[in-house]
Enzyme design. Structure first.
Site, PDB file in Angstrom:
ATOM      1  N   ASP A   1     -10.317  20.699  16.346  1.00 23.86           N
ATOM      2  CA  ASP A   1      -9.668  19.500  16.866  1.00 23.86           C
ATOM      3  C   ASP A   1      -9.897  19.502  18.373  1.00 23.86           C
ATOM      4  O   ASP A   1      -9.655  20.512  19.043  1.00 23.86           O
ATOM      5  CB  ASP A   1      -8.163  19.493  16.540  1.00 23.86           C
ATOM      6  CG  ASP A   1      -7.585  18.091  16.655  1.00 23.86           C
ATOM      7  OD1 ASP A   1      -8.361  17.112  16.584  1.00 23.86           O
ATOM      8  OD2 ASP A   1      -6.360  17.958  16.797  1.00 23.86           O
TER       9      ASP A   1
ATOM     10  N   GLY B   1     -18.441   9.827  21.790  1.00 24.11           N
ATOM     11  CA  GLY B   1     -17.052   9.701  22.234  1.00 24.11           C
ATOM     12  C   GLY B   1     -16.927   9.436  23.728  1.00 24.11           C
ATOM     13  O   GLY B   1     -17.554   8.526  24.280  1.00 24.11           O
TER      14      GLY B   1
ATOM     15  N   ASP C   1     -18.011  11.157  26.184  1.00 18.05           N
ATOM     16  CA  ASP C   1     -19.054  11.770  27.026  1.00 18.05           C
ATOM     17  C   ASP C   1     -19.550  10.872  28.168  1.00 18.05           C
ATOM     18  O   ASP C   1     -19.790  11.371  29.270  1.00 18.05           O
ATOM     19  CB  ASP C   1     -20.254  12.210  26.173  1.00 18.05           C
ATOM     20  CG  ASP C   1     -19.973  13.486  25.396  1.00 18.05           C
ATOM     21  OD1 ASP C   1     -19.026  14.214  25.769  1.00 18.05           O
ATOM     22  OD2 ASP C   1     -20.692  13.761  24.418  1.00 18.05           O
TER      23      ASP C   1
ATOM     24  N   LYS D   1     -24.107  19.651  28.892  1.00 23.36           N
ATOM     25  CA  LYS D   1     -22.925  19.611  28.031  1.00 23.36           C
ATOM     26  C   LYS D   1     -22.881  20.846  27.128  1.00 23.36           C
ATOM     27  O   LYS D   1     -21.871  21.533  27.039  1.00 23.36           O
ATOM     28  CB  LYS D   1     -22.898  18.332  27.173  1.00 23.36           C
ATOM     29  CG  LYS D   1     -21.678  18.333  26.262  1.00 23.36           C
ATOM     30  CD  LYS D   1     -21.544  17.155  25.341  1.00 23.36           C
ATOM     31  CE  LYS D   1     -20.246  17.336  24.548  1.00 23.36           C
ATOM     32  NZ  LYS D   1     -20.046  16.358  23.498  1.00 23.36           N
TER      33      LYS D   1
ATOM     34  N   ARG E   1     -16.419  22.767  23.584  1.00 26.30           N
ATOM     35  CA  ARG E   1     -16.870  23.213  22.252  1.00 26.30           C
ATOM     36  C   ARG E   1     -17.709  24.492  22.379  1.00 26.30           C
ATOM     37  O   ARG E   1     -17.561  25.424  21.606  1.00 26.30           O
ATOM     38  CB  ARG E   1     -17.678  22.085  21.604  1.00 26.30           C
ATOM     39  CG  ARG E   1     -18.099  22.334  20.153  1.00 26.30           C
ATOM     40  CD  ARG E   1     -18.416  21.043  19.426  1.00 26.30           C
ATOM     41  NE  ARG E   1     -17.247  20.188  19.382  1.00 26.30           N
ATOM     42  CZ  ARG E   1     -17.112  19.059  20.094  1.00 26.30           C
ATOM     43  NH1 ARG E   1     -18.092  18.628  20.866  1.00 26.30           N
ATOM     44  NH2 ARG E   1     -16.002  18.358  20.024  1.00 26.30           N
TER      45      ARG E   1
ATOM     46  N   THR F   1     -16.156  18.847   9.114  1.00 20.72           N
ATOM     47  CA  THR F   1     -15.897  17.792  10.094  1.00 20.72           C
ATOM     48  C   THR F   1     -16.569  16.507   9.625  1.00 20.72           C
ATOM     49  O   THR F   1     -17.626  16.559   8.994  1.00 20.72           O
ATOM     50  CB  THR F   1     -16.432  18.160  11.499  1.00 20.72           C
ATOM     51  OG1 THR F   1     -16.269  17.043  12.378  1.00 20.72           O
ATOM     52  CG2 THR F   1     -17.898  18.551  11.503  1.00 20.72           C
TER      53      THR F   1
ATOM     54  N   ASN G   1     -17.598  14.423  11.801  1.00 28.71           N
ATOM     55  CA  ASN G   1     -18.347  14.019  12.983  1.00 28.71           C
ATOM     56  C   ASN G   1     -19.670  14.798  13.070  1.00 28.71           C
ATOM     57  O   ASN G   1     -19.677  15.981  13.393  1.00 28.71           O
ATOM     58  CB  ASN G   1     -17.459  14.288  14.217  1.00 28.71           C
ATOM     59  CG  ASN G   1     -18.078  13.804  15.496  1.00 28.71           C
ATOM     60  OD1 ASN G   1     -19.299  13.786  15.634  1.00 28.71           O
ATOM     61  ND2 ASN G   1     -17.242  13.412  16.436  1.00 28.71           N
TER      62      ASN G   1
HETATM   63  P1  ITT Z   1     -13.156  15.544  12.721  1.00 27.32           P
HETATM   64  O1  ITT Z   1     -11.654  15.459  13.006  1.00 27.32           O
HETATM   65  O2  ITT Z   1     -13.526  15.107  11.331  1.00 27.32           O
HETATM   66  O3  ITT Z   1     -13.737  16.892  13.068  1.00 27.32           O
HETATM   67  P2  ITT Z   1     -13.331  13.609  14.935  1.00 27.32           P
HETATM   68  O4  ITT Z   1     -14.467  12.822  15.506  1.00 27.32           O
HETATM   69  O5  ITT Z   1     -12.099  12.841  14.508  1.00 27.32           O
HETATM   70  O6  ITT Z   1     -13.903  14.488  13.715  1.00 27.32           O
HETATM   71  P3  ITT Z   1     -11.692  15.118  16.841  1.00 27.32           P
HETATM   72  O7  ITT Z   1     -10.435  14.662  16.180  1.00 27.32           O
HETATM   73  O8  ITT Z   1     -11.817  16.568  17.157  1.00 27.32           O
HETATM   74  O9  ITT Z   1     -12.975  14.725  15.967  1.00 27.32           O
HETATM   75  O10 ITT Z   1     -11.962  14.359  18.190  1.00 27.32           O
HETATM   76  C1  ITT Z   1     -11.102  13.401  18.711  1.00 27.32           C
HETATM   77  C2  ITT Z   1     -11.862  12.400  19.527  1.00 27.32           C
HETATM   78  O11 ITT Z   1     -12.117  12.992  20.795  1.00 27.32           O
HETATM   79  C3  ITT Z   1     -13.208  12.022  18.924  1.00 27.32           C
HETATM   80  O12 ITT Z   1     -13.099  10.875  18.144  1.00 27.32           O
HETATM   81  C4  ITT Z   1     -14.057  11.780  20.154  1.00 27.32           C
HETATM   82  O13 ITT Z   1     -13.946  10.426  20.476  1.00 27.32           O
HETATM   83  C5  ITT Z   1     -13.410  12.644  21.221  1.00 27.32           C
HETATM   84  N1  ITT Z   1     -14.199  13.862  21.432  1.00 27.32           N
HETATM   85  C6  ITT Z   1     -14.071  15.063  20.811  1.00 27.32           C
HETATM   86  N2  ITT Z   1     -14.995  15.923  21.254  1.00 27.32           N
HETATM   87  C7  ITT Z   1     -15.734  15.241  22.163  1.00 27.32           C
HETATM   88  C8  ITT Z   1     -16.849  15.563  22.958  1.00 27.32           C
HETATM   89  O14 ITT Z   1     -17.429  16.755  22.882  1.00 27.32           O
HETATM   90  N3  ITT Z   1     -17.337  14.637  23.770  1.00 27.32           N
HETATM   91  C9  ITT Z   1     -16.778  13.416  23.848  1.00 27.32           C
HETATM   92  N4  ITT Z   1     -15.738  13.012  23.129  1.00 27.32           N
HETATM   93  C10 ITT Z   1     -15.216  13.918  22.284  1.00 27.32           C
END
Ligand code: ITT
Length: 188
Positions: A63, A139, A141, A160, A166, A9, A11
């Site tokens: 995702d 994100g 949150d 959380k 997750r 990931t 992130n």
């Molecule tokens: P990877 O695809 O590289 O894993 P990413 O940040 O792009 O990283 P996602 O596509 O899974 O991850 O997430 C999509 C968006 O949704 C992400 O940019 C966050 O803004 C939001 N998001 C995902 N999980 C979250 C969480 O636990 N809390 C808050 N926002 C979240």
């Protein structure tokens, strides 16, 4: 023994949450700081299944997205793009005057193990707050309040990690790994 597994990931927040949650199951996870190739698709499962084709053995990807009822599930699979474009302020603007604030986070995890693919899903229901609150998490949150609580995920990251999408998907992954490698009796 459960082999070391890898979380691919880009992130860091997602990795740190996974590390903390999986450590409770004595599962060791290492971070691969790379973005996986995301296809444009209607559902998170499709994105994950397609991306898993190019993932190494013993590696999982995730995702996730925020699905808002009053916006017909938007931003959903576009969560990442929309967050970068309009952020939490933009979502709150779209929600102005809307009474039904129900929303959910969904996480879909896919792992390749023994060159087979497995998918796990976790969901947390909640509501969109009226304002941005809290500095923790990442994100969306600061605008998401899980059902049964009054504070946003960003105001209470401990909660959380106990109830998140997750957490729930990772629990399913952990159960599968512990069952496969002999620590628990299989229930699935
Ligand atoms: P990877 O695809 O590289 O894993 P990413 O940040 O792009 O990283 P996602 O596509 O899974 O991850 O997430 C999509 C968006 O949704 C992400 O940019 C966050 O803004 C939001 N998001 C995902 N999980 C979250 C969480 O636990 N809390 C808050 N926002 C979240």
């Amino acid at each position: 023994m459960i082999p070391k597994i890898y979380f691919k990931t880009s992130n860091k927040h997602k990795y740190l949450e996974a590390k903390e949650i999986l450590s409770k199951y004595n599962i060791d996870v290492e971070w691969i700081n790379e973005k996986y190739k995301e296809i444009q698709a209607e559902g998170l499962e499709e994105v994950v299944l397609e991306a898993l084709k190019n993932v190494k053995n013993n590696t999982f990807i995730e995702d996730a997205g925020l699905f808002i009822d009053a916006l017909n599930g938007f931003p959903g699979v576009y969560s990442s793009f929309i967050f970068k474009k309009i952020g939490n302020e933009g979502i709150l603007k779209l929600m102005e005057g809307i009474k039904n604030r129900k929303a959910k986070f969904i996480s879909v995890i896919g792992i390749k193990i023994d060159n087979e693919c497995k998918i796990f899903k976790g969901v947390v229901e909640g509501v969109i707050a009226d304002e941005i609150r809290g500095n923790g998490g990442f994100g969306y949150d600061p605008i998401f309040i899980p059902s049964g609580y009054t504070r946003t995920f960003a105001e209470d990251t401990k909660i959380k990690n106990e109830v998140s999408h997750r957490r729930r998907a990772l629990e399913e992954l952990a159960k599968f790994l512990r069952c496969k490698y002999g620590k628990d009796t299989c229930t699935q």
